[in-house]
Write an enzyme that holds these catalytic residues in place. Structure first.
Site, PDB file in Angstrom:
ATOM      1  N   CYS A 126       1.899  -4.880  35.340  1.00  0.00           N
ATOM      2  CA  CYS A 126       0.923  -3.877  35.762  1.00  0.00           C
ATOM      3  C   CYS A 126       1.568  -2.630  36.368  1.00  0.00           C
ATOM      4  O   CYS A 126       0.896  -1.616  36.544  1.00  0.00           O
ATOM      5  CB  CYS A 126      -0.054  -4.494  36.759  1.00  0.00           C
ATOM      6  SG  CYS A 126      -0.910  -5.964  36.113  1.00  0.00           S
ATOM      7  N   HIS A 261      -3.438   1.099  40.439  1.00  0.00           N
ATOM      8  CA  HIS A 261      -3.674   0.088  39.411  1.00  0.00           C
ATOM      9  C   HIS A 261      -5.007  -0.570  39.694  1.00  0.00           C
ATOM     10  O   HIS A 261      -5.296  -0.972  40.830  1.00  0.00           O
ATOM     11  CB  HIS A 261      -2.534  -0.934  39.444  1.00  0.00           C
ATOM     12  CG  HIS A 261      -2.830  -2.181  38.681  1.00  0.00           C
ATOM     13  ND1 HIS A 261      -3.322  -2.169  37.388  1.00  0.00           N
ATOM     14  CD2 HIS A 261      -2.718  -3.500  39.032  1.00  0.00           C
ATOM     15  CE1 HIS A 261      -3.492  -3.415  36.979  1.00  0.00           C
ATOM     16  NE2 HIS A 261      -3.140  -4.230  37.953  1.00  0.00           N
ATOM     17  N   ASN A 291      -9.172  -5.424  34.939  1.00  0.00           N
ATOM     18  CA  ASN A 291      -7.735  -5.181  35.074  1.00  0.00           C
ATOM     19  C   ASN A 291      -7.133  -5.058  33.678  1.00  0.00           C
ATOM     20  O   ASN A 291      -7.017  -6.043  32.954  1.00  0.00           O
ATOM     21  CB  ASN A 291      -7.095  -6.345  35.838  1.00  0.00           C
ATOM     22  CG  ASN A 291      -5.610  -6.163  36.075  1.00  0.00           C
ATOM     23  OD1 ASN A 291      -4.947  -5.388  35.402  1.00  0.00           O
ATOM     24  ND2 ASN A 291      -5.081  -6.913  37.041  1.00  0.00           N
TER      25      ASN A 291
END
Length: 400
Positions: A126, A261, A291
């Site tokens: 990520c 993020h 996500n």
């Protein structure tokens, strides 16, 4: 910022890496919390209260990481006056590539017709997009390249254990991209902080082969120890943002927008509290996309620009965190391309489309040529060997 010097010792103007293009793509298929109620012991209220997520996008059977990354890249190029042939470097941040090799970036390079660009994938989960932006920036600042295409693309749905409620509710698919270009106009990427702690390997991972470190986790399926990752994320957001802002020579009060993020709305809320900043200064679209790993920051950037939340001269911060464990933050001073450059000219747009068409045509020609030669080789093996020999003879320059 220190100035660059050439061999003769004469000073040159410093080189900055400015963002001149941005794009995103998400699949049409939506998977809502109500849909998940049919396959998991969960509820819409439970998911939203713990994550802030309402729905996420899921790639179709024929949508690969490279294909959705290509669409985001094409949209980013549309904002510029650049042709694919003017790209010097393509980096794709992903932890769900189509293949171990060839790289996802190489496939996108081929389909764009960017025949002068280097291309490679970067794996930092990520945090990948932040890492990739830093790499592209450093290449530009060194003077070795002028233009870089940075893509974050993921098909996380392909690595989900759909029986695991703790992870399958979180992730979605999508891609985002930016174009970095060298400029002597001050701005663009001003500072970056990249960090990693491999001791956290057992908190968040995606095992691909048998290893003593797997600890019984399923191969090709993502696992996460949610509570520990939450504590890690809130700590490193504060540390990395604070340091990146300091190294950029500004203060947190100067920051117009933080684009984190998009892992979990509770993490974003905790980060805002830790930094003593109003949550309205944090861009969040996790409720609609979940996500999307390395794609989440460029997707959020694109939407922030479309919503008018980023203005000329603004200082914005990208901050990512994830598997590795890895994390990083980047400070950018936004320099919007001049109005006449925003959509490019019709001639440039047409030439870009010709580049895409020629790349597809070349791809199909090579595919059918290989199939034809393979068929001939099976029917007439000697012909195949003679054909290859003749090709080598034709390539040899007897006048040398």
């Amino acid at each position: 910022m220190a100035q660059n010097s050439n061999v003769s010792g004469k000073s040159k103007l410093p080189i900055y890496a400015n963002i001149v293009g941005w794009g995103m793509y998400v699949p049409d298929n939506k998977l809502t919390n109500r849909d998940l109620e049919a396959i998991l012991e969960t509820s819409d209220e439970w998911i939203q209260s713990r994550t802030g997520i309402h729905e996420r996008r899921i790639a179709g059977e024929r949508e690969t990481t490279s294909m959705i990354g290509l669409k985001a890249a094409q949209q980013a190029l549309e904002v510029t006056r650049l042709l694919p042939s003017e790209l010097d470097m393509i980096i794709v941040a992903t932890c769900t590539p189509d293949n171990a090799f060839p790289s996802t970036a190489s496939l996108i390079q081929h389909w764009l017709g960017a025949n002068k660009a280097s291309a490679f994938d970067l794996s930092a989960a990520c945090s990948g997009f932040v890492y990739a932006v830093n790499m592209g920036t450093q290449a530009i600042r060194s003077g070795s390249i002028k233009t870089a295409l940075i893509i974050g693309a993921e098909t996380m749905s392909r690595v989900m254990d759909w029986s695991d409620r703790s992870t399958s509710i979180l992730f979605g698919d999508g891609a985002g991209a930016i174009v970095l270009q060298a400029s002597h106009d001050e701005g663009g990427v001003l500072s970056s902080v990249l960090r990693s702690d491999g001791a956290g390997y057992d908190l968040l991972g995606l095992p691909m082969m048998e290893s003593p470190y797997n600890n019984g986790h399923k191969l090709n399926k993502l696992f996460m120890i949610g509570g520990e990752v939450f504590k890690f994320a809130t700590r490193v957001i504060n540390e990395s943002v604070t340091q990146a802002v300091y190294e950029a020579g500004i203060t947190l009060n100067d920051v117009a927008l933080i684009i984190p993020h998009q892992a979990n709305d509770r993490i974003i809320t905790a980060a805002a509290r830790s930094l003593e900043m109003d949550k309205s200064k944090f861009m969040s679209n996790v409720n609609r996309y979940g996500n999307t790993s390395a794609a989440s920051i460029p997707i959020a950037l694109y939407e922030a620009v479309q919503e008018g939340r980023v203005q000329e001269g603004d200082y914005i911060v990208f901050v990512g965190f994830g598997g590795g464990l890895s994390w990083g933050a980047i400070v950018v001073q936004w320099r919007v391309p001049r109005p006449e450059n925003v959509q490019g000219s019709r001639i440039v747009q047409s030439r870009r489309r010709v580049s895409y068409f020629r790349a597809r045509l070349r791809d199909r020609w090579r595919y059918w040529k290989r199939r034809l030669l393979n068929t001939i080789n099976r029917i007439r093996p000697n012909y195949g060997r003679i054909h290859r020999l003749r090709s080598k003879i034709d390539e040899y320059d007897f006048d040398e």
